[in-house]
Scaffold this motif. Sequence first.
Motif, mmCIF file in Angstrom:
data_model
loop_
_atom_site.group_PDB
_atom_site.id
_atom_site.type_symbol
_atom_site.label_atom_id
_atom_site.label_comp_id
_atom_site.label_asym_id
_atom_site.label_seq_id
_atom_site.Cartn_x
_atom_site.Cartn_y
_atom_site.Cartn_z
ATOM 1 N N LEU A 16 0.835 -1.203 0.000
ATOM 2 C CA LEU A 16 0.000 0.000 0.000
ATOM 3 C C LEU A 16 0.874 1.258 0.000
ATOM 4 N N PHE A 17 1.928 1.268 0.799
ATOM 5 C CA PHE A 17 2.840 2.402 0.850
ATOM 6 C C PHE A 17 3.524 2.606 -0.493
ATOM 7 N N SER A 18 3.887 1.511 -1.155
ATOM 8 C CA SER A 18 4.521 1.596 -2.466
ATOM 9 C C SER A 18 3.559 2.174 -3.499
ATOM 10 N N ALA A 19 2.299 1.761 -3.450
ATOM 11 C CA ALA A 19 1.310 2.289 -4.385
ATOM 12 C C ALA A 19 1.089 3.786 -4.163
ATOM 13 N N VAL A 20 1.029 4.195 -2.922
ATOM 14 C CA VAL A 20 0.859 5.621 -2.617
ATOM 15 C C VAL A 20 2.075 6.418 -3.082
ATOM 16 N N ALA A 21 3.265 5.869 -2.889
ATOM 17 C CA ALA A 21 4.478 6.548 -3.350
ATOM 18 C C ALA A 21 4.479 6.672 -4.871
#
Length: 66
Positions: A16-21
């Motif tokens: 999820l953090f990677s997608a937001v980044a």
Amino acid sequence: MTVQLLTFLIVLGMCLFSAVAGLIGFGVARLINAPIERAIGWGGLTALAVMTLSIAVLDVVVPLLA
């Protein structure tokens, strides 16, 4: 909470953090008026870089859980 469940939740959070980044990378590219194709590339590269760093961190964290 089992180690497997905790590891799964950590991996899910990192995805999820990677997608937001990646979305932030896309937004920054569009903010400086990059074409859509180039902005998608920048967002993808950002997501890939964050995911690679997350895997490296996961490599350190998981042995500490066991």
